[in-house]
Enzyme design. Structure first.
Site, short mmCIF file in Angstrom:
data_model
loop_
_atom_site.label_atom_id
_atom_site.label_comp_id
_atom_site.label_asym_id
_atom_site.label_seq_id
_atom_site.Cartn_x
_atom_site.Cartn_y
_atom_site.Cartn_z
N GLY A 303 0.84 -1.20 0.00
CA GLY A 303 0.00 0.00 0.00
C GLY A 303 0.87 1.24 0.00
O GLY A 303 1.95 1.26 -0.58
N GLU A 304 0.38 2.30 0.64
CA GLU A 304 1.05 3.60 0.77
C GLU A 304 1.60 4.13 -0.55
O GLU A 304 2.61 4.82 -0.58
CB GLU A 304 2.13 3.56 1.86
CG GLU A 304 3.32 2.67 1.64
CD GLU A 304 4.25 2.56 2.85
OE1 GLU A 304 5.47 2.71 2.68
OE2 GLU A 304 3.75 2.33 3.96
N ALA A 305 0.95 3.78 -1.68
CA ALA A 305 1.31 4.26 -3.02
C ALA A 305 2.59 3.66 -3.56
O ALA A 305 3.10 4.11 -4.59
CB ALA A 305 1.40 5.79 -3.05
#
Length: 336
Positions: A303-305
């Site tokens: 996640g978290e880009a």
């Protein structure tokens, strides 16, 4: 700064969005046909360059100001034990982002991208969607507005990502509610829950679906089953469209949030490309349904880009080749 009065105002904004500039895309295609290479030799890089050119309205563009935005939110449904980590980790990771210690900080630096982090009412989790809607209309509109206003005017390529303990659960619920199927079809292990944890997570998603499925369009489904960070990603993706900024979608959670736009306004994700295929099992099905072919498949599930950030250099490379390479005429090379 823009504020939306209600969800209907946001829906109305989606109907006034610009479309791809066909003349710019055609101009890029014409240039591509004259570059010093055999036709099609750069494969998908050629398609990416022409797609990007069409959205930027420039047949010979480059990426100079990419922006990554990570939104963070907490979820009431996390209280049902759907994650291997406690909700306190959301705020702790936000501090890690702010101090430059997370993976996304390193990937942003490597990609030459501006990284912005927005924490959204972490002390006020959304409501448990098995008991009622996750957010009031006021709360979801505030999150949409926060995402909209987080996009910088000079950005020419946008990546959005998230941090929120438990947020693969609302993502799975959104995907199931919008695309159909059973809770088990869309629910994965997220941060690594064990078999008992997965069974519990599927139960939670199923209860949410029983209460909210079919109660409205993508935005209303987002209000009922989503979270603040998911809504903020939706707002940022929509804002990028209004500014003709191409978007790289991240993993399962980001794509599930984006699906809320696709199921509200036709073609709302035409300016988006999938950065990667994550290791969260249902991501492939979600991308297939949305018609998005991922650029990378590295088994990421952070996640978290992170996956989308990793794809930024690919977009940059496509544009460098397209806009920087000489044509046959410019190079004095015979085209045959």
């Amino acid at each position: 700064m823009i504020e939306f009065s209600d969800l209907e105002a946001f829906r109305k904004a989606l109907t006034t969005m610009p479309d791809l500039d066909v003349d710019a895309q055609n101009g890029a295609a014409a240039r591509n046909g004259q570059l010093t290479k055999p036709p099609g030799a750069l494969g998908r890089l050629e398609d990416i360059a022409q797609w990007y050119a069409g959205w930027r309205g420039n047949p010979q563009p480059k990426v100079t100001s990419p922006q990554i935005i990570v939104f963070a939110g907490n979820h009431g449904v996390a209280g049902q034990g759907v994650s291997a980590f406690p909700p306190e980790v959301t705020e702790q990771m936000v501090m890690n982002f702010q101090h430059g210690g997370a993976a996304i900080n390193q990937l942003a630096r490597a990609a030459g991208a501006q990284l912005d982090v927005h924490a959204l009412d972490l002390d006020r989790p959304t409501d448990d969607f098995t008991q009622g809607p996750a957010m009031s209309e006021r709360d979801v509109v505030a999150a949409l507005t926060a995402g909209w206003n987080a996009v910088r005017a000079d950005t020419d390529l946008l990546v959005v990502g998230e941090m929120g303990i438990g947020n693969t659960t609302p993502a799975a619920a959104l995907a199931a509610a919008l695309l159909g199927g059973e809770a088990a079809d869309w629910t994965g292990r997220g941060t690594g829950v064990d078999d008992a944890g997965l069974t519990n997570k599927i139960r939670v998603v199923a209860e949410g679906l029983a209460l909210h499925k079919g109660q409205g369009d993508g935005l209303e489904t987002l209000r009922r089953l989503g979270g603040r960070e998911l809504a903020a990603m939706v707002g940022a993706i929509a804002r990028a469209r209004s500014l003709r900024i191409p978007v790289i979608l991240d993993g399962f959670i980001c794509t599930a949030a984006a699906a809320c736009l696709a199921y509200t306004a036709k073609g709302a994700l035409d300016h988006c490309i999938a950065g990667h295929l994550s290791a969260e099992g249902a991501h492939a099905r979600l991308l297939d349904t949305l018609g998005k072919e991922p650029l990378l498949s590295f088994g990421l599930r952070l996640g978290e880009a992170s996956g989308a950030a990793l794809a930024i250099p690919i977009i940059k490379a496509a544009l460098e080749c397209h806009s920087g390479m000489a044509t046959f005429a410019e190079a004095g090379v015979s085209a045959g």
